[in-house]
Write a protein that holds these residues in place. Structure first.
Motif, PDB file in Angstrom:
ATOM      1  N   ARG A   1      -9.960   0.811   2.098  1.00 15.04           N
ATOM      2  CA  ARG A   1     -10.052   2.265   2.274  1.00 15.04           C
ATOM      3  C   ARG A   1     -11.437   2.735   2.692  1.00 15.04           C
ATOM      4  O   ARG A   1     -11.572   3.698   3.441  1.00 15.04           O
ATOM      5  CB  ARG A   1      -9.628   2.972   0.972  1.00 15.04           C
ATOM      6  CG  ARG A   1     -10.399   2.548  -0.255  1.00 15.04           C
ATOM      7  CD  ARG A   1      -9.855   3.180  -1.549  1.00 15.04           C
ATOM      8  NE  ARG A   1     -10.524   2.610  -2.719  1.00 15.04           N
ATOM      9  CZ  ARG A   1     -10.041   1.604  -3.427  1.00 15.04           C
ATOM     10  NH1 ARG A   1      -8.891   1.054  -3.090  1.00 15.04           N
ATOM     11  NH2 ARG A   1     -10.711   1.133  -4.477  1.00 15.04           N
TER      12      ARG A   1
ATOM     13  N   THR B   1      -3.541   2.140  -3.487  1.00 15.51           N
ATOM     14  CA  THR B   1      -4.059   2.362  -2.131  1.00 15.51           C
ATOM     15  C   THR B   1      -4.525   1.054  -1.497  1.00 15.51           C
ATOM     16  O   THR B   1      -4.628   0.018  -2.151  1.00 15.51           O
ATOM     17  CB  THR B   1      -5.230   3.365  -2.154  1.00 15.51           C
ATOM     18  OG1 THR B   1      -6.354   2.788  -2.836  1.00 15.51           O
ATOM     19  CG2 THR B   1      -4.832   4.659  -2.840  1.00 15.51           C
TER      20      THR B   1
ATOM     21  N   GLN C   1       0.474   9.652   2.366  1.00 17.90           N
ATOM     22  CA  GLN C   1      -0.942   9.917   2.591  1.00 17.90           C
ATOM     23  C   GLN C   1      -1.223  11.364   2.224  1.00 17.90           C
ATOM     24  O   GLN C   1      -0.503  12.275   2.661  1.00 17.90           O
ATOM     25  CB  GLN C   1      -1.342   9.674   4.051  1.00 17.90           C
ATOM     26  CG  GLN C   1      -2.829   9.938   4.332  1.00 17.90           C
ATOM     27  CD  GLN C   1      -3.180   9.891   5.815  1.00 17.90           C
ATOM     28  OE1 GLN C   1      -2.299   9.947   6.668  1.00 17.90           O
ATOM     29  NE2 GLN C   1      -4.464   9.800   6.124  1.00 17.90           N
TER      30      GLN C   1
ATOM     31  N   THR D   1       0.857  -1.192   0.000  1.00 23.41           N
ATOM     32  CA  THR D   1       0.000   0.000   0.000  1.00 23.41           C
ATOM     33  C   THR D   1       0.890   1.238   0.000  1.00 23.41           C
ATOM     34  O   THR D   1       1.115   1.846   1.050  1.00 23.41           O
ATOM     35  CB  THR D   1      -0.924   0.014   1.234  1.00 23.41           C
ATOM     36  OG1 THR D   1      -1.702  -1.183   1.256  1.00 23.41           O
ATOM     37  CG2 THR D   1      -1.855   1.220   1.203  1.00 23.41           C
TER      38      THR D   1
END
Length: 422
Positions: free
Chosen positions: A256, A252, A276, A196
């Motif tokens: 999420r 990602t 981020q 990620t």
């Protein structure tokens, strides 16, 4: 809607607050016009750097407003979504808090149209705020010639936060300045085993990421036009932006839609993610959590663009302690109040007379950027669009996160602009 544990706790708080509201005025609150000395301040600042900032402001309020008692009306969770639900119920039943937090800009129009907040333009003159705040901010705060809120700060939304060790271990030695370089760096991280590379949370955090991508692909002026009606959501450049956003989603975390922003932040802090996109309250939050190995840069391709938002406070119609509320608002706008708040929250003062030396490095960089960069608003945080537009956008992003249908997202955003835009 999926609930995190924090949101579940907030729901209990919501029920408790509504129960109190249903009981009517109490002796403690004093009732309307009774001379109450309690000032209920309604926010969503319940933990981390946000709570630390509020505590600093409360301490200054105690010095400035002797005899007035601060009452914390905070409701946690959902980046303010839970608090706004409670607030809406209280305003509808004519039981407003003495003051409440709201994002400065277009978001306030909902309260103004409903006749729920007071004009405080005269107080601005009395407190010297028209000269203390930059003219551009005064213009953004003015609606039909009147000012309805006092901003406590300026936040920046289009910032990427990094785990410096994870980035360095992938052989990345410079911050990306454009989308192509950013995608190449994300590929390097994947090649190093980081599943990620880009941590992401749900709804409004996805809207923030989309907004930064659109600033890159449209430029600041056309991006601002998405919110004031001068840029067509159906345009080919918007299509490109949504496709670029879709590409970023492949880097990602797959969960999420179940994560709040702090959960995504933890992926970065734990070394499970490198980047981020988040507002600069993240600096204060990571500082509060004793995580020092972070870096930051403007979202690739945004250049010298400062996407701003501001937390502000208002005087509701029907407030039980008007004098106490005005003392709170005066403190919020004062030099001492803004210093007490912003040094802890990670934002910068709205005032132009603040000393950069009073602030950590990130805030110093942000204060310099605020003075010279091109300013654009944030729909995700109310400076660019109404609450109705926010809700429609968040719903559209939730559907896109699952279905990845570019045409459907573009159509939904165009429809939201037609319904809720200026």
């Amino acid at each position: 809607m999926r609930f995190t544990r924090r949101a579940a706790v907030a729901v209990v708080g919501v029920a408790a607050l509504l129960t109190v509201a249903a009981c009517g005025s109490s002796d403690d609150k004093g009732g309307s016009g009774s001379g109450s000395k309690k000032v209920e301040v309604f926010t969503w600042w319940a933990d981390g750097g946000e709570k630390a900032g509020l505590d600093g402001l409360v301490a200054q309020f105690g010095k400035d407003c002797a005899g007035q008692e601060f009452v914390n009306g905070a409701v946690a969770g959902g980046a303010g979504a839970n608090a706004k639900q409670v607030l809406a119920s209280r305003l509808q039943t004519n039981d407003p808090p003495d003051t409440f937090q709201a994002h400065a800009g277009a978001e306030l129009k909902d309260y103004i149209k409903a006749g729920q907040i007071e004009d405080i333009s005269a107080d601005y003159a009395t407190w010297g705020l028209k000269s203390a705040f930059p003219q551009g901010l005064i213009d953004n705060l003015t609606i039909d010639g009147k000012i309805y809120s006092v901003p406590a700060n300026i936040h920046r939304a289009n910032v990427v936060w990094t785990n410096k060790k994870v980035v360095a271990d992938a052989g990345i030695t410079a911050d990306p300045k454009d989308m192509a370089t950013f995608l190449a760096d994300l590929d390097k991280l994947k090649a190093k085993g980081i599943k990620t590379p880009l941590a992401l949370g749900k709804d409004w955090t996805q809207l923030m990421l989309l907004e930064s991508v659109l600033i890159t692909d449209l430029g600041p002026d056309k991006f601002t036009g998405l919110w004031n009606g001068t840029t067509d959501w159906k345009g080919a450049d918007v299509t490109k932006g949504i496709n670029d956003f879709k590409t970023l989603l492949t880097y990602t975390n797959t969960d999420r839609d179940a994560l709040d922003w702090t959960d995504a932040e933890k992926l970065v802090m734990d070394g499970k993610a490198a980047y981020q996109l988040m507002g600069d309250w993240e600096a204060a939050d990571m500082d509060a959590k004793k995580f020092a190995d972070y870096g930051y840069f403007t979202f690739p391709g945004n250049g010298d663009t400062y996407q701003w938002l501001a937390d502000s406070f208002v005087l509701p119609k029907g407030a039980k302690n008007v004098d106490g509320t005005k003392c709170w608002l005066k403190t919020v706008g004062s030099a001492d109040g803004q210093k007490a708040f912003n040094t802890k929250k990670g934002s910068i003062p709205a005032r132009t007379d603040a000393s950069p030396a009073d602030y950590p490095k990130y805030q110093q960089d942000a204060m310099a950027a605020w003075k010279t960069f091109k300013q654009v608003p944030s729909c995700a945080h109310g400076s660019g669009c109404s609450q109705g537009f926010q809700g429609a956008a968040n719903s559209a992003l939730g559907a896109f996160s699952t279905k990845q249908d570019v045409a459907a997202l573009q159509t939904a955003m165009a429809a939201a602009a037609a319904q809720f835009g200026k």
